[in-house]
Design a protein around this motif. Structure first.
Motif, PDB file in Angstrom:
ATOM      1  N   GLN A 162      -5.676   4.633  18.598  1.00  0.00           N
ATOM      2  CA  GLN A 162      -4.500   5.121  19.314  1.00  0.00           C
ATOM      3  C   GLN A 162      -3.277   4.690  18.520  1.00  0.00           C
ATOM      4  O   GLN A 162      -2.875   3.534  18.537  1.00  0.00           O
ATOM      5  CB  GLN A 162      -4.485   4.566  20.741  1.00  0.00           C
ATOM      6  N   LEU A 163      -2.694   5.619  17.776  1.00  0.00           N
ATOM      7  CA  LEU A 163      -1.687   5.317  16.766  1.00  0.00           C
ATOM      8  C   LEU A 163      -0.292   5.453  17.351  1.00  0.00           C
ATOM      9  O   LEU A 163       0.087   6.512  17.828  1.00  0.00           O
ATOM     10  CB  LEU A 163      -1.864   6.257  15.566  1.00  0.00           C
ATOM     11  N   VAL A 164       0.462   4.353  17.293  1.00  0.00           N
ATOM     12  CA  VAL A 164       1.797   4.362  17.909  1.00  0.00           C
ATOM     13  C   VAL A 164       2.875   3.829  16.973  1.00  0.00           C
ATOM     14  O   VAL A 164       4.009   3.662  17.382  1.00  0.00           O
ATOM     15  CB  VAL A 164       1.797   3.517  19.200  1.00  0.00           C
ATOM     16  N   ASP A 165       2.570   3.553  15.714  1.00  0.00           N
ATOM     17  CA  ASP A 165       3.529   2.921  14.795  1.00  0.00           C
ATOM     18  C   ASP A 165       4.554   3.946  14.334  1.00  0.00           C
ATOM     19  O   ASP A 165       4.304   4.736  13.429  1.00  0.00           O
ATOM     20  CB  ASP A 165       2.785   2.321  13.597  1.00  0.00           C
ATOM     21  N   SER A 166       5.748   3.929  14.953  1.00  0.00           N
ATOM     22  CA  SER A 166       6.772   4.907  14.610  1.00  0.00           C
ATOM     23  C   SER A 166       7.448   4.614  13.279  1.00  0.00           C
ATOM     24  O   SER A 166       8.235   5.422  12.792  1.00  0.00           O
ATOM     25  CB  SER A 166       7.833   4.959  15.717  1.00  0.00           C
ATOM     26  N   ALA A 167       7.197   3.432  12.697  1.00  0.00           N
ATOM     27  CA  ALA A 167       7.793   3.096  11.410  1.00  0.00           C
ATOM     28  C   ALA A 167       7.088   3.806  10.259  1.00  0.00           C
ATOM     29  O   ALA A 167       7.516   3.701   9.113  1.00  0.00           O
ATOM     30  CB  ALA A 167       7.759   1.588  11.190  1.00  0.00           C
ATOM     31  N   LEU A 168       6.014   4.522  10.564  1.00  0.00           N
ATOM     32  CA  LEU A 168       5.236   5.200   9.535  1.00  0.00           C
ATOM     33  C   LEU A 168       5.211   6.698   9.803  1.00  0.00           C
ATOM     34  O   LEU A 168       5.295   7.152  10.945  1.00  0.00           O
ATOM     35  CB  LEU A 168       3.799   4.672   9.511  1.00  0.00           C
ATOM     36  N   VAL A 169       5.084   7.459   8.731  1.00  0.00           N
ATOM     37  CA  VAL A 169       4.812   8.894   8.853  1.00  0.00           C
ATOM     38  C   VAL A 169       3.325   9.059   9.111  1.00  0.00           C
ATOM     39  O   VAL A 169       2.499   8.504   8.376  1.00  0.00           O
ATOM     40  CB  VAL A 169       5.210   9.644   7.567  1.00  0.00           C
ATOM     41  N   SER A 170       2.940   9.783  10.153  1.00  0.00           N
ATOM     42  CA  SER A 170       1.533  10.004  10.478  1.00  0.00           C
ATOM     43  C   SER A 170       1.185  11.478  10.321  1.00  0.00           C
ATOM     44  O   SER A 170       1.830  12.336  10.926  1.00  0.00           O
ATOM     45  CB  SER A 170       1.236   9.563  11.922  1.00  0.00           C
ATOM     46  N   ARG A 171       0.175  11.747   9.514  1.00  0.00           N
ATOM     47  CA  ARG A 171      -0.331  13.117   9.328  1.00  0.00           C
ATOM     48  C   ARG A 171      -1.724  13.165   9.954  1.00  0.00           C
ATOM     49  O   ARG A 171      -2.660  12.507   9.480  1.00  0.00           O
ATOM     50  CB  ARG A 171      -0.385  13.457   7.839  1.00  0.00           C
ATOM     51  N   TYR A 188       0.837  -1.201   0.000  1.00  0.00           N
ATOM     52  CA  TYR A 188       0.000   0.000   0.000  1.00  0.00           C
ATOM     53  C   TYR A 188       0.875   1.256   0.000  1.00  0.00           C
ATOM     54  O   TYR A 188       1.954   1.272   0.595  1.00  0.00           O
ATOM     55  CB  TYR A 188      -0.918   0.031   1.220  1.00  0.00           C
ATOM     56  N   ASP A 189       0.395   2.289  -0.649  1.00  0.00           N
ATOM     57  CA  ASP A 189       1.091   3.575  -0.638  1.00  0.00           C
ATOM     58  C   ASP A 189       0.754   4.378   0.605  1.00  0.00           C
ATOM     59  O   ASP A 189       1.610   5.085   1.150  1.00  0.00           O
ATOM     60  CB  ASP A 189       0.741   4.383  -1.887  1.00  0.00           C
ATOM     61  N   LEU A 190      -0.495   4.270   1.068  1.00  0.00           N
ATOM     62  CA  LEU A 190      -0.891   5.015   2.259  1.00  0.00           C
ATOM     63  C   LEU A 190      -2.117   4.363   2.873  1.00  0.00           C
ATOM     64  O   LEU A 190      -2.802   3.555   2.242  1.00  0.00           O
ATOM     65  CB  LEU A 190      -1.146   6.483   1.934  1.00  0.00           C
ATOM     66  N   ALA A 191      -2.369   4.716   4.137  1.00  0.00           N
ATOM     67  CA  ALA A 191      -3.533   4.193   4.848  1.00  0.00           C
ATOM     68  C   ALA A 191      -4.182   5.313   5.636  1.00  0.00           C
ATOM     69  O   ALA A 191      -3.512   6.252   6.082  1.00  0.00           O
ATOM     70  CB  ALA A 191      -3.129   3.061   5.786  1.00  0.00           C
ATOM     71  N   VAL A 192      -5.496   5.220   5.802  1.00  0.00           N
ATOM     72  CA  VAL A 192      -6.234   6.120   6.670  1.00  0.00           C
ATOM     73  C   VAL A 192      -6.678   5.287   7.859  1.00  0.00           C
ATOM     74  O   VAL A 192      -7.451   4.334   7.705  1.00  0.00           O
ATOM     75  CB  VAL A 192      -7.446   6.742   5.956  1.00  0.00           C
ATOM     76  N   HIS A 247       8.033   5.681   5.831  1.00  0.00           N
ATOM     77  CA  HIS A 247       9.140   6.635   5.761  1.00  0.00           C
ATOM     78  C   HIS A 247       9.899   6.408   4.453  1.00  0.00           C
ATOM     79  O   HIS A 247      10.303   5.289   4.131  1.00  0.00           O
ATOM     80  CB  HIS A 247      10.111   6.410   6.927  1.00  0.00           C
ATOM     81  N   ARG A 248      10.068   7.463   3.686  1.00  0.00           N
ATOM     82  CA  ARG A 248      10.830   7.373   2.447  1.00  0.00           C
ATOM     83  C   ARG A 248      11.575   8.671   2.247  1.00  0.00           C
ATOM     84  O   ARG A 248      11.036   9.747   2.487  1.00  0.00           O
ATOM     85  CB  ARG A 248       9.920   7.117   1.242  1.00  0.00           C
ATOM     86  N   ALA A 249      12.831   8.540   1.785  1.00  0.00           N
ATOM     87  CA  ALA A 249      13.623   9.750   1.550  1.00  0.00           C
ATOM     88  C   ALA A 249      12.988  10.602   0.452  1.00  0.00           C
ATOM     89  O   ALA A 249      12.920  11.816   0.554  1.00  0.00           O
ATOM     90  CB  ALA A 249      15.053   9.367   1.180  1.00  0.00           C
ATOM     91  N   LEU A 250      12.499   9.946  -0.595  1.00  0.00           N
ATOM     92  CA  LEU A 250      11.873  10.656  -1.711  1.00  0.00           C
ATOM     93  C   LEU A 250      10.480  10.066  -1.920  1.00  0.00           C
ATOM     94  O   LEU A 250      10.331   8.959  -2.437  1.00  0.00           O
ATOM     95  CB  LEU A 250      12.710  10.512  -2.992  1.00  0.00           C
ATOM     96  N   LEU A 251       9.447  10.794  -1.513  1.00  0.00           N
ATOM     97  CA  LEU A 251       8.088  10.323  -1.670  1.00  0.00           C
ATOM     98  C   LEU A 251       7.660  10.502  -3.124  1.00  0.00           C
ATOM     99  O   LEU A 251       7.839  11.566  -3.704  1.00  0.00           O
ATOM    100  CB  LEU A 251       7.159  11.106  -0.749  1.00  0.00           C
ATOM    101  N   ALA A 252       7.110   9.441  -3.716  1.00  0.00           N
ATOM    102  CA  ALA A 252       6.695   9.492  -5.119  1.00  0.00           C
ATOM    103  C   ALA A 252       5.700  10.635  -5.329  1.00  0.00           C
ATOM    104  O   ALA A 252       4.809  10.851  -4.496  1.00  0.00           O
ATOM    105  CB  ALA A 252       6.060   8.166  -5.531  1.00  0.00           C
ATOM    106  N   PRO A 253       5.821  11.384  -6.445  1.00  0.00           N
ATOM    107  CA  PRO A 253       4.908  12.505  -6.688  1.00  0.00           C
ATOM    108  C   PRO A 253       3.434  12.099  -6.654  1.00  0.00           C
ATOM    109  O   PRO A 253       2.600  12.871  -6.182  1.00  0.00           O
ATOM    110  CB  PRO A 253       5.320  12.987  -8.083  1.00  0.00           C
ATOM    111  N   ARG A 254       3.105  10.904  -7.140  1.00  0.00           N
ATOM    112  CA  ARG A 254       1.710  10.453  -7.138  1.00  0.00           C
ATOM    113  C   ARG A 254       1.184  10.301  -5.703  1.00  0.00           C
ATOM    114  O   ARG A 254       0.022  10.621  -5.417  1.00  0.00           O
ATOM    115  CB  ARG A 254       1.571   9.124  -7.888  1.00  0.00           C
ATOM    116  N   VAL A 255       2.059   9.842  -4.801  1.00  0.00           N
ATOM    117  CA  VAL A 255       1.650   9.684  -3.403  1.00  0.00           C
ATOM    118  C   VAL A 255       1.584  11.042  -2.718  1.00  0.00           C
ATOM    119  O   VAL A 255       0.637  11.337  -1.983  1.00  0.00           O
ATOM    120  CB  VAL A 255       2.623   8.749  -2.656  1.00  0.00           C
ATOM    121  N   ARG A 256       2.577  11.884  -2.950  1.00  0.00           N
ATOM    122  CA  ARG A 256       2.591  13.223  -2.357  1.00  0.00           C
ATOM    123  C   ARG A 256       1.342  14.002  -2.746  1.00  0.00           C
ATOM    124  O   ARG A 256       0.711  14.654  -1.909  1.00  0.00           O
ATOM    125  CB  ARG A 256       3.835  13.980  -2.805  1.00  0.00           C
TER     126      ARG A 256
END
Length: 317
Positions: A150-159, A142-146, A280-289
């Motif tokens: 109680q969100l604690v997964d530090s391996a992911l970027v959370s907005r 998956y590219d992203l999830a909604v 977490h990705r150094a360069l997020l794909a433009p389609r995902v961004r």
């Protein structure tokens, strides 16, 4: 010769062939003439054929060199095209975006946002999976999830999308028949609607006590137990009892008068959040961004996701 050495050797050969000398090729590549000569010699040795005849004054391609130059140019053009394609996507996001979301939030919030996303970025395509289980974004592609909770997964970027405040609700018909509870101690005499999580645990109800502490309890005995959060609101609308739901599920029914808030002065809204997450990705794909940015904009405009707790007073029984 490994792949990186092969690429350097091919670039040296193509530049030398096009410019007519090792010195000119060296200036174009930013290396020495000796390095160009060594790269071409290594390429010839690896291929087992002579690609060019050298004199002190000129270079002349062999028949094999002419054939190889033609194919090498095709390959380099393809590499340039690949770079141009990716670079262009920084301006025009394109490609498929895979989204994981829960059934209720996906239906009520994600799906209404997609027409605007695809209108703004017509080169995108979107694949949405409606699944209330916790997915592994990286492992399952998956590219992203909604996600809510109680969100604690530090391996992911959370907005953060919003606080996921809870509220106790019942229909006017139920309250007219069974009365309005005034304290949490009244609840055992009422018909309660419970939610069971996928792991089997009941979603607790939490109340503020007079000393400032919190009292967490299961809604028992329950007249009906459901697993889908949107079904809680449906059951309350049907007059089956009192339910705890996310405000965004209850908001349109509160405004319509078909549900009322109970125990608002002592019920605790919880510590849940709704967030948009991606690896977490150094360069997020433009389609995902582009998708992340648009969805966050759309969710920020969704009134039901940002109802202040003080607004619930107008809908209290």
């Amino acid at each position: 010769m490994d792949s990186s050495q092969r690429v350097r050797a091919i670039l040296s050969f193509v530049q030398a062939a096009q410019s007519g000398s090792f010195a000119a090729a060296a200036r174009s590549l930013g290396i020495s003439s000796a390095a160009v000569s060594k790269n071409v010699a290594s390429l010839e040795q690896g291929l087992g054929v002579r690609l060019m005849n050298r004199t002190t004054r000129s270079l002349k391609l062999t028949a094999e060199g002419l054939a190889f130059l033609e194919q090498a140019r095709i390959a380099l053009d393809a590499l340039d095209a690949a770079v141009d394609t990716v670079a262009a996507q920084r301006v025009v996001p394109a490609g498929r975006v895979r989204i994981s979301t829960s059934a209720a939030f996906g239906r009520d919030q994600v799906m209404p946002a997609l027409p605007g996303l695809l209108e703004r970025h017509p080169a995108l395509s979107v694949e949405v999976d409606f699944d209330d289980r916790r997915v592994d974004l990286v492992q399952e592609g998956y590219d992203l999830a909604v996600r809510g909770g109680q969100l604690v997964d530090s391996a992911l970027v959370s907005r953060l999308i919003c606080r996921l405040n809870m509220v106790l609700i019942a229909s006017p018909a139920y309250l007219a028949r069974y009365g309005v509870p005034r304290t949490p101690q009244d609840l055992p005499q009422h018909r309660l609607i419970a939610r069971r999580f996928l792991g089997g645990r009941l979603s607790p109800w939490c109340f503020r006590l007079a000393d400032g502490s919190l009292d967490e309890r299961e809604p028992a005995p329950a007249v009906i137990t459901v697993s889908a959060p949107e079904a809680l609101a449906q059951a309350a609308l049907a007059g089956l009892g009192i339910a705890q739901v996310g405000i965004h599920h209850a908001w349109p029914h509160l405004r319509a008068g078909s549900l009322k808030v109970v125990l608002a002065d002592c019920h605790h809204p919880g510590t849940y959040e709704m967030a948009l997450q991606y690896p977490h990705r150094a360069l997020l794909a433009p389609r995902v961004r582009a998708t992340v940015d648009y969805l966050l904009e759309a969710f920020a405009r969704d009134e039901a996701l940002h109802v202040p707790l003080t607004a619930l007073r107008a809908f209290t029984a």
